[in-house]
Motif scaffolding. Sequence first.
Motif, PDB file in Angstrom:
ATOM      1  N   SER A 196      20.111 -16.406   7.727  1.00  0.00           N
ATOM      2  CA  SER A 196      20.423 -17.465   6.771  1.00  0.00           C
ATOM      3  C   SER A 196      19.648 -17.186   5.496  1.00  0.00           C
ATOM      4  N   LEU A 197      20.077 -17.836   4.430  1.00  0.00           N
ATOM      5  CA  LEU A 197      19.386 -17.694   3.157  1.00  0.00           C
ATOM      6  C   LEU A 197      18.102 -18.521   3.211  1.00  0.00           C
ATOM      7  N   THR A 198      16.980 -17.896   2.888  1.00  0.00           N
ATOM      8  CA  THR A 198      15.688 -18.581   2.995  1.00  0.00           C
ATOM      9  C   THR A 198      15.001 -18.766   1.651  1.00  0.00           C
ATOM     10  N   GLY A 199      15.727 -18.559   0.576  1.00  0.00           N
ATOM     11  CA  GLY A 199      15.160 -18.727  -0.749  1.00  0.00           C
ATOM     12  C   GLY A 199      15.439 -17.526  -1.620  1.00  0.00           C
ATOM     13  N   TYR A 241      19.189 -22.190  -8.155  1.00  0.00           N
ATOM     14  CA  TYR A 241      19.293 -22.055  -6.698  1.00  0.00           C
ATOM     15  C   TYR A 241      19.297 -23.431  -6.040  1.00  0.00           C
ATOM     16  N   ARG A 242      18.374 -24.301  -6.459  1.00  0.00           N
ATOM     17  CA  ARG A 242      18.299 -25.638  -5.853  1.00  0.00           C
ATOM     18  C   ARG A 242      19.598 -26.417  -6.078  1.00  0.00           C
ATOM     19  N   PHE A 251      22.622 -24.790  -3.915  1.00  0.00           N
ATOM     20  CA  PHE A 251      22.526 -24.993  -2.468  1.00  0.00           C
ATOM     21  C   PHE A 251      22.016 -26.387  -2.108  1.00  0.00           C
ATOM     22  N   PRO A 297      21.511 -21.587   3.084  1.00  0.00           N
ATOM     23  CA  PRO A 297      20.320 -22.078   3.771  1.00  0.00           C
ATOM     24  C   PRO A 297      20.723 -22.856   5.020  1.00  0.00           C
ATOM     25  N   ARG A 298      19.802 -23.000   5.950  1.00  0.00           N
ATOM     26  CA  ARG A 298      20.112 -23.670   7.209  1.00  0.00           C
ATOM     27  C   ARG A 298      20.628 -25.084   6.998  1.00  0.00           C
ATOM     28  N   GLY A 352      22.288 -26.009   4.351  1.00  0.00           N
ATOM     29  CA  GLY A 352      23.378 -25.996   3.391  1.00  0.00           C
ATOM     30  C   GLY A 352      24.707 -26.354   4.041  1.00  0.00           C
TER      31      GLY A 352
END
Length: 268
Positions: free
Chosen positions: A191-194, A217-218, A221, A262-263, A265
């Motif tokens: 997953s995307l973690t940042g 990014y914030r 997502f 992200p988890r 998202g």
Amino acid sequence: MTAPVVHPTAIVADGAKLGDGVKIGPYSIVGSNVVLGDNVELVSHAVVEGNTSIGPGSRIFPFASIGHEPQDLKFHGENSRLEIGANCTIRESVTINPGTEGGGMLTRIGDNCLIMASAHVAHDVVVGNNVVITNYVGIAGHCHIGDFVRFGGTCVVHQFTRIGAHAFIGAQSMVDGDVIPYGMAVGNRASLTGLNLIGLKRRGFEREAIHRLRAAYRQIFASEGTLRERVEDAAEIFRDDALVQDVVRFIADAQDRPILLPRNGHEV
């Protein structure tokens, strides 16, 4: 000019083209359609076959298998190619296959790449410049890897996946979706973690640019609305920011593969 040096135990087929200063070490094999640029070195026991070109200054270490036919049941002997750029280092037992008819007939590795021991780059993969592929990484067919991507050890990447420039893939990750430029992905399934903040700082990106990228990014997502809506909003709000627009274009270009989220998202 410096004439090539070929060890007596090496085999260089008729037709192979060797640049100035090439060194071919013990028990290495070079096929008839291979082109080795200036100052390429095969350390020992390396095999380079097929329609393969190796750029100047690259080094290939023992037991690497470069340019043999793809591990693809659909391959039927088509005259496909493998291109490896300048100043690449290919370590022990690496395998890199040429392209296929179903993928554009070409596998390409950019300049200044480091591919560590026992990694595999499959058919029709395109790897950018300054990429580090660490030990036991497996990249399946048709993947596109952007410039300055870094892989931790023992990662695997699903076929047709895109990984954007400056992304970081954590060790032992299984990547089955596209990773945005500047992103960081970890896990099985990943997953995307940042964002890859450490990589961005090391490569000299300005603090203000990183702050804008984090803000975008914030937004992209966040949990409200759909991903498409959030991307469109970010494209407008950060319309003059090159890094954010890289991310926006990457997501907009997604086709058959999902984008890693992200988890927490939401799916598209």
